[in-house]
Design an enzyme around this catalytic site. Structure first.
Site, PDB file in Angstrom:
ATOM      1  N   CYS A  75       0.868  -1.180   0.000  1.00  0.00           N
ATOM      2  CA  CYS A  75       0.000   0.000   0.000  1.00  0.00           C
ATOM      3  C   CYS A  75       0.900   1.224   0.000  1.00  0.00           C
ATOM      4  O   CYS A  75       1.713   1.392   0.914  1.00  0.00           O
ATOM      5  CB  CYS A  75      -0.900  -0.016   1.236  1.00  0.00           C
ATOM      6  SG  CYS A  75      -1.881   1.486   1.480  1.00  0.00           S
ATOM      7  N   CYS A 189      -0.951   3.731  -6.277  1.00  0.00           N
ATOM      8  CA  CYS A 189      -1.820   3.042  -5.319  1.00  0.00           C
ATOM      9  C   CYS A 189      -2.007   1.652  -5.882  1.00  0.00           C
ATOM     10  O   CYS A 189      -2.284   1.504  -7.089  1.00  0.00           O
ATOM     11  CB  CYS A 189      -3.165   3.759  -5.179  1.00  0.00           C
ATOM     12  SG  CYS A 189      -4.380   2.836  -4.184  1.00  0.00           S
TER      13      CYS A 189
END
Length: 264
Positions: A75, A189
């Site tokens: 992440c 992302c």
């Protein structure tokens, strides 16, 4: 090192499946636990203090429970905010996920590259440092497209994703000064590569995309080189959120060899 010790892949949701796919190709024999903090999703709208405390706390508990040989924070938001803190408090090797600014700078022909991430990621000093180090000669445009996270999750659930919704969520990148010269977009992302086909249609044929999933998998393979791998049980995934909702993602996990979904 216990040959049954797993690699723990941690993400705020299921964007980290893009990393898992690359890892399976390199280390198909490696036991993996996938951890999705669905109760904390989305990270991109949270403060830095909230993200740091949540990620450090969860990974501390997961490291104690699962005894992983390595943890990958799959992440960008969690990594750019909490990577240093987690490395300070855990003895387990940690691999983070950072925006692929270096390869984007090498790819661009116009000198204008775009960073498409969450709002929390694009404002981090870590990104400033990467820009100074690798893209000093480029113009880096940044845009926080938090809505793309939910669209990526919806696509994995089998829901229809409207290309117009994807285009609107990402449009702030090209509407900036120099946006008309943009030719390379960093998907900063892990959820965003799930929408790469839609993003390619939205941005047009003249724009290329780069993300870090392959590089992350190669880093994990490098750090575990020479170690033995064996499964004592099938791989599984855990969620901090509602298990019934998580099970709607079962087909996506099954494609990557995970059929056991559990609560954390």
């Amino acid at each position: 090192m216990d040959q049954h010790s797993p690699i723990l892949l941690f993400d705020s949701g299921v964007g980290g499946l893009t990393v898992l796919g690359e890892l399976r190709a390199l280390l198909p024999q490696a036991p993996v636990i996938y951890a999705a903090d669905m109760a904390g999703l989305p990270y991109g709208a949270k403060s830095e203090a909230e993200v740091a405390a949540r990620v450090a706390g969860l990974l501390g508990r997961m490291a104690e429970r699962y005894q992983p040989r390595l943890i990958c924070i799959a992440c960008n938001t969690a990594s750019t905010i909490a990577l240093g803190m987690v490395r300070d408090v855990l003895e387990t090797p940690i691999v983070g996920t950072v925006p692929a600014i270096k390869p984007a700078a090498a790819m661009t022909q116009t000198g204008v590259i775009g960073l498409l991430g969450t709002e929390a990621t694009v404002r981090q000093r870590y990104v400033d440092d990467l820009e100074r180090q690798f893209a000093r000669e480029c113009t880096l445009l940044r845009f926080g497209a938090n809505n793309l996270v939910a669209l990526g999750e919806a696509k994995l659930r089998g829901e229809e994703v409207d290309i117009d919704d994807v285009a609107r969520a990402a449009s702030g990148l090209v509407l900036q000064d120099h946006g008309e010269r943009l030719d390379t977009v960093i998907l900063a992302c892990t959820h965003f590569p799930l929408l790469e086909a839609e993003l390619r249609e939205a941005f047009g044929a003249g724009v290329g995309f780069v993300h870090g999933a392959g590089g992350i998998a190669r880093r994990i393979a490098s750090l575990t080189e020479g170690q033995s791998f064996a499964r004592s049980a099938p791989d599984f995934a855990v969620t901090t959120g509602d298990l019934d909702d998580f099970k709607r993602l079962a087909p996506a996990f099954a494609q990557l060899g995970i059929e056991d979904l559990r609560p954390f």
